[in-house]
Design an enzyme around this catalytic site. Sequence first.
Site, mmCIF file in Angstrom:
data_model
loop_
_atom_site.group_PDB
_atom_site.id
_atom_site.type_symbol
_atom_site.label_atom_id
_atom_site.label_comp_id
_atom_site.label_asym_id
_atom_site.label_seq_id
_atom_site.Cartn_x
_atom_site.Cartn_y
_atom_site.Cartn_z
ATOM 1 N N LYS A 16 20.383 -13.911 14.059
ATOM 2 C CA LYS A 16 20.923 -14.996 15.264
ATOM 3 C C LYS A 16 21.973 -15.884 14.834
ATOM 4 O O LYS A 16 22.805 -16.174 15.634
ATOM 5 C CB LYS A 16 19.540 -16.328 15.310
ATOM 6 C CG LYS A 16 18.248 -15.589 15.806
ATOM 7 C CD LYS A 16 17.222 -16.366 16.282
ATOM 8 C CE LYS A 16 16.776 -17.559 14.926
ATOM 9 N NZ LYS A 16 16.109 -17.076 13.734
ATOM 10 N N ARG A 91 11.767 -23.464 19.543
ATOM 11 C CA ARG A 91 11.107 -22.875 18.523
ATOM 12 C C ARG A 91 9.496 -22.973 18.599
ATOM 13 O O ARG A 91 8.764 -22.417 17.920
ATOM 14 C CB ARG A 91 11.663 -23.355 17.568
ATOM 15 C CG ARG A 91 11.587 -22.260 16.447
ATOM 16 C CD ARG A 91 12.786 -22.858 15.268
ATOM 17 N NE ARG A 91 12.699 -22.164 14.003
ATOM 18 C CZ ARG A 91 13.920 -21.727 13.360
ATOM 19 N NH1 ARG A 91 14.961 -22.279 13.742
ATOM 20 N NH2 ARG A 91 13.912 -21.341 12.201
ATOM 21 N N ARG A 126 21.369 -13.511 1.370
ATOM 22 C CA ARG A 126 22.306 -14.379 2.059
ATOM 23 C C ARG A 126 23.016 -14.939 1.259
ATOM 24 O O ARG A 126 22.477 -15.948 0.579
ATOM 25 C CB ARG A 126 21.464 -14.947 3.121
ATOM 26 C CG ARG A 126 22.124 -15.619 4.363
ATOM 27 C CD ARG A 126 21.377 -15.654 5.408
ATOM 28 N NE ARG A 126 20.299 -16.589 5.410
ATOM 29 C CZ ARG A 126 19.273 -16.883 6.726
ATOM 30 N NH1 ARG A 126 19.524 -16.294 7.746
ATOM 31 N NH2 ARG A 126 18.236 -17.439 6.458
ATOM 32 N N ARG A 160 21.312 -20.667 0.813
ATOM 33 C CA ARG A 160 20.756 -21.958 1.516
ATOM 34 C C ARG A 160 19.463 -22.193 0.380
ATOM 35 O O ARG A 160 18.893 -21.413 -0.197
ATOM 36 C CB ARG A 160 20.298 -21.520 2.961
ATOM 37 C CG ARG A 160 21.229 -21.658 3.882
ATOM 38 C CD ARG A 160 20.669 -21.014 4.921
ATOM 39 N NE ARG A 160 19.497 -21.419 5.455
ATOM 40 C CZ ARG A 160 18.862 -21.231 6.568
ATOM 41 N NH1 ARG A 160 19.615 -20.301 7.450
ATOM 42 N NH2 ARG A 160 17.682 -21.526 7.010
ATOM 43 N N ARG A 171 8.301 -19.585 5.992
ATOM 44 C CA ARG A 171 9.095 -19.733 7.470
ATOM 45 C C ARG A 171 8.603 -18.473 8.389
ATOM 46 O O ARG A 171 8.645 -18.716 9.617
ATOM 47 C CB ARG A 171 10.565 -19.575 7.235
ATOM 48 C CG ARG A 171 11.198 -20.788 6.866
ATOM 49 C CD ARG A 171 12.329 -20.741 5.990
ATOM 50 N NE ARG A 171 13.420 -19.933 6.703
ATOM 51 C CZ ARG A 171 14.780 -19.668 6.158
ATOM 52 N NH1 ARG A 171 14.691 -19.596 4.853
ATOM 53 N NH2 ARG A 171 15.622 -19.235 6.796
#
Length: 215
Positions: A16, A91, A126, A160, A171
Amino acid sequence: MIKKIILLLGLPGSGKGTQGAILSNELALPHISTGDIFRKMILEESKDSKKLAEYMNKGKLVPSDLVNKIVRKFILSDECHKGCILDGYPRTLAQAEYFISYIDTKVSVIYLKIDDDVVVRRILGRIICTSCGKLYNKYFDKPNKEGVCDGCGANEFIARDDDDKDTILARIEEYKKETLPLIEYYKHKGKFFTVNAGKSKEQVVNELASIIKKI
Ligand code: AMP
């Protein structure tokens, strides 16, 4: 009236952020990522930063009353008068209902569909440029020159805080419980497109390019 709203739905790590930034460039619409907004608020130690970090670091969703209050201000700002690309909001069904109460534009929804095991691998790799925020993956999508950001030339990257394995699994659970019901909800409202987000970044970019012609 706001003219065009594109909503990106999908698991954490479905792309996203990456695709939202590309769409934002192509359509000249701001990319509103709630995760990015909250991370910035935490760094700036704003009023709600402690509460935000408490939920985010556990992989839990931030309570909707706080999210709605923060995001509404962004969406109704002058910056978004032509529309925006929404990444990470709404969400939950409660957020979607609240969103409809102040936005009367029909939204176009792009669902980035992907398997859980693929996103776990993606998220664990990431990294983000500390200077310009450009996203990379240390396994699949490295900068062209090792250790140097393609976007701004800086040479410092971080992961992150919520990109460790336990938090990722939390998550994914939150997504399945709270966000997945939005797929059915939005299939019957406005335009809805599904993209196979497990393909390469370039393939997804091409698929999105053909979708935005229909929006
Ligand atoms: P993201 O960058 O979209 O993966 O979001 C990172 C974290 O920010 C999530 O795991 C949540 O803790 C929080 N967050 C972002 N958007 C929302 C939202 N719309 N509702 C609740 N929490 C959110």
